[in-house]
Design a protein around this motif. Sequence first.
Motif, short mmCIF file in Angstrom:
data_model
loop_
_atom_site.label_atom_id
_atom_site.label_comp_id
_atom_site.label_asym_id
_atom_site.label_seq_id
_atom_site.Cartn_x
_atom_site.Cartn_y
_atom_site.Cartn_z
N SER A 105 36.51 49.42 45.94
CA SER A 105 36.10 48.02 46.03
C SER A 105 37.21 47.19 46.67
N PHE A 106 36.87 46.45 47.71
CA PHE A 106 37.82 45.54 48.37
C PHE A 106 37.52 44.12 47.91
N LEU A 107 38.53 43.48 47.33
CA LEU A 107 38.38 42.11 46.85
C LEU A 107 39.32 41.23 47.67
N TYR A 108 38.75 40.23 48.32
CA TYR A 108 39.53 39.38 49.22
C TYR A 108 39.67 37.97 48.65
N ASN A 109 40.83 37.37 48.99
CA ASN A 109 41.10 35.97 48.62
C ASN A 109 40.92 35.72 47.13
N CYS A 110 41.64 36.52 46.34
CA CYS A 110 41.60 36.37 44.88
C CYS A 110 42.71 35.41 44.44
N VAL A 111 42.41 34.60 43.45
CA VAL A 111 43.38 33.61 42.98
C VAL A 111 44.55 34.30 42.27
N ALA A 167 50.48 33.63 50.51
CA ALA A 167 51.16 33.14 49.31
C ALA A 167 50.21 32.61 48.27
N SER A 168 49.02 32.18 48.70
CA SER A 168 48.07 31.56 47.75
C SER A 168 46.99 32.52 47.27
N PHE A 169 46.59 33.46 48.12
CA PHE A 169 45.47 34.34 47.77
C PHE A 169 45.88 35.81 47.95
N HIS A 170 45.36 36.64 47.07
CA HIS A 170 45.66 38.06 47.09
C HIS A 170 44.40 38.84 47.49
N SER A 171 44.62 39.89 48.27
CA SER A 171 43.53 40.80 48.63
C SER A 171 43.97 42.22 48.30
N PHE A 172 43.07 43.00 47.73
CA PHE A 172 43.43 44.35 47.30
C PHE A 172 42.18 45.21 47.20
N ALA A 173 42.41 46.52 47.08
CA ALA A 173 41.33 47.48 46.86
C ALA A 173 41.57 48.18 45.54
N VAL A 174 40.47 48.58 44.88
CA VAL A 174 40.61 49.19 43.56
C VAL A 174 39.44 50.15 43.31
N PHE A 175 39.75 51.28 42.68
CA PHE A 175 38.70 52.17 42.22
C PHE A 175 38.19 51.67 40.87
N HIS A 176 36.91 51.84 40.62
CA HIS A 176 36.30 51.51 39.33
C HIS A 176 36.58 50.06 38.94
N LYS A 177 36.00 49.17 39.68
CA LYS A 177 36.20 47.75 39.38
C LYS A 177 35.73 47.39 37.98
N GLU A 178 34.82 48.21 37.43
CA GLU A 178 34.35 47.96 36.06
C GLU A 178 35.51 48.07 35.08
N ALA A 179 36.38 49.06 35.31
CA ALA A 179 37.55 49.20 34.44
C ALA A 179 38.48 48.00 34.61
N LEU A 180 38.57 47.49 35.84
CA LEU A 180 39.39 46.30 36.08
C LEU A 180 38.88 45.12 35.27
N GLU A 181 37.58 44.95 35.23
CA GLU A 181 37.02 43.84 34.47
C GLU A 181 37.27 43.99 32.98
N ASN A 182 37.41 45.24 32.53
CA ASN A 182 37.72 45.46 31.10
C ASN A 182 39.11 45.01 30.72
N THR A 183 39.96 44.74 31.72
CA THR A 183 41.32 44.23 31.44
C THR A 183 41.31 42.71 31.34
N SER A 184 40.12 42.13 31.32
CA SER A 184 39.93 40.67 31.26
C SER A 184 40.17 39.98 32.59
N TYR A 185 40.31 40.79 33.64
CA TYR A 185 40.46 40.19 34.97
C TYR A 185 39.07 39.82 35.48
N SER A 186 38.93 38.62 35.97
CA SER A 186 37.64 38.16 36.45
C SER A 186 37.57 38.31 37.97
N ILE A 187 36.69 39.17 38.41
CA ILE A 187 36.54 39.33 39.86
C ILE A 187 35.86 38.11 40.48
N LYS A 188 35.36 37.21 39.63
CA LYS A 188 34.76 35.99 40.15
C LYS A 188 35.80 35.07 40.77
#
Length: 645
Positions: A111-117, A133-154
């Motif tokens: 999953s590629f997530l662009y312009n994250c706060v 400097a203001s926005f982060h972009s990254f890729a991640v496997f299993h974004k569902e696990a990422l959301e379980n860390t309380s990180y909001s992909i919104k």
Amino acid sequence: MATETRSADSHFEACMPRSCGNGPNISYPFWIFGEHESFCGYPNFEITCEEKDPILKISDETYIIRDIFYNNNSLLVVNAVVHEDGCPTPRKNVSLDRTPFSLSPDNVNLSFLYNCVAQPNYHTYPVSCASNASFHSFAVFHKEALENTSYSIKSCRTLIESPVYVNGDVSFVSLLGMNYTDVLKLGFVLNWTAHSCSKCKRSGGRCGFSYTNEFVCFCSDGPHPKTCNDGGGFNLRRKLIIGFCAAAGGILITSAVFYFLLQRRRCKGYFFKPSFLTSRNSLDGSLVVDSEKGDSFAGVHVFTYKELEEATNNFDSDKELGDGGFGTVYYGELRDGRAVAVKRLYENNYKRVEQFMNEVEILTRLRHQNLVSLYGSTSRHSRELLLVYEYVSNGTVADHLHGDRAKPGALSWHIRLEIAIETALALRYLHASDIIHRDVKTNNILLDKDFHVKVADFGLSRLFPTDVTHVSTAPQGTPGYVDPDYHRCYQLTSKSDVFSFGVVLIELISSKPAVDITRHRHEINLWNMAINKIQSGALHELVDPSLGFESNDKVRKTITGVAEVAFGCLQNEIDMRPTMAQVWETLMGIQNEDYSKGNAEKMDVFRAEEEGGLLKSGPLPRSPDSVMIKWVSNGSSTTTTTPSF
């Protein structure tokens, strides 16, 4: 005959497997542009060799093929951008709509997530070229696990899913040590749908695709329908030549833009306007309750993929009934004992799956004794879209007239006339239901054990747009049956079906195929031959001698009457063609022996009430032995009289 053999051998040689550099062997359904002939595979499987890499284009994307797994219809590909761009940033999901390809379930999503706060406290693959400097972009496997860390992909503006195939040779530790570009270079797996080649290969042949939408097994002694062990070499070679000529003709037609613009003035604005569902017929996704479990929705039975896989013995090539422009048909037996024909559509993905299901609902509601029944389909969630029809056991009308089941005198004129009437009745019903068949031909008229008609493929035109030909490069429709007015004006009407039915009538009278390259060039198309014979008073030269035209007065009279109906159907101007309701009414009169030249005019105006509504009709063209035809040209009218039989 020697020339034909060399030609057939050249097809076999032309389809020899080849490769690009050190890449995988390329063979059916794929073909290499410039190395193979196009008949060695399907158009959507064309491969180009660029810098010794095999390149496949799907939709707007270019993919490098790393490997092809012919045993399970899959291939490993890498998006070419990954190698061309120093910092590739996927900006859209893989698009496979209206292609014969689908994503393998063996892939996992990166999953590629662009312009994250915020930057997550989780292992990610940074995309530095898309960060600041203001926005982060990254890729991640299993974004569902990422959301379980309380990180909001919104908190991210864009989310893109890129498939990746991670095989057993790549360890988890090495995966973590890669950057995201290296991960994308692993590629991903695509599955494809095409006619199975295994049976042909086992017999020593090489598979190919003809422009008449037929699967071909090219062998050292010539082309064969399925394997090198079955017959039909000469006839199939002839069909191939026909198909290639038809395709070439289609190219010439479509390139004649100036001529089209001139002719367009003559076209009267007839368009194919299929009925749209009213709100009461539209499907609500909430009505479907886990349809993969085989439930039904809105009265349409939904089959599971597993159920149909079992019914067809895993789509065994030995159970193939036929192959056409839309897909391959397999014989199957359901768990409840019903014999079925399962059509495996070449296109696995649809942007409007909801529309597909709505159309299936329409088709299952069509009930007529002379239409093949559609039992249902797989669900929108299935890995493939499959249609399930009733199985009709006695082959096609084409088989019995000039195919594998043809025997002189076996198909009597009485049976042929009944076939004509039942086919006309089925088409009359379809037209009254606002459905245009678009591919009326003797190969689509099935026969049961008692030689009663079941018209097939009447619904596929509703499932696909009119401007898409899918796996065929030939013009829409089958060569030899296509309405010339449709070619000229590119406007489809019910009268296009009438023209095609006229060709079917001539086939029933003559036992000749709709197209035959071995005939005189003015008679290659059967309808053109028929017009010439009828207008020159030489109907007897057209009729199959085994029907008793010369020896039986009743047969002669009824064949003459059917020829008159066919003559009307084949008129160049669509306004001069009858409706299918008129055709059916007149054929019934011929069968009941109350047909005469005066009778045709008594049937000029009538109304036929169908389940789909009330049909109103105009006058039928008069008998060919005294017909007065108005030929309209450049605004003036001239009249010609057709000579008597």
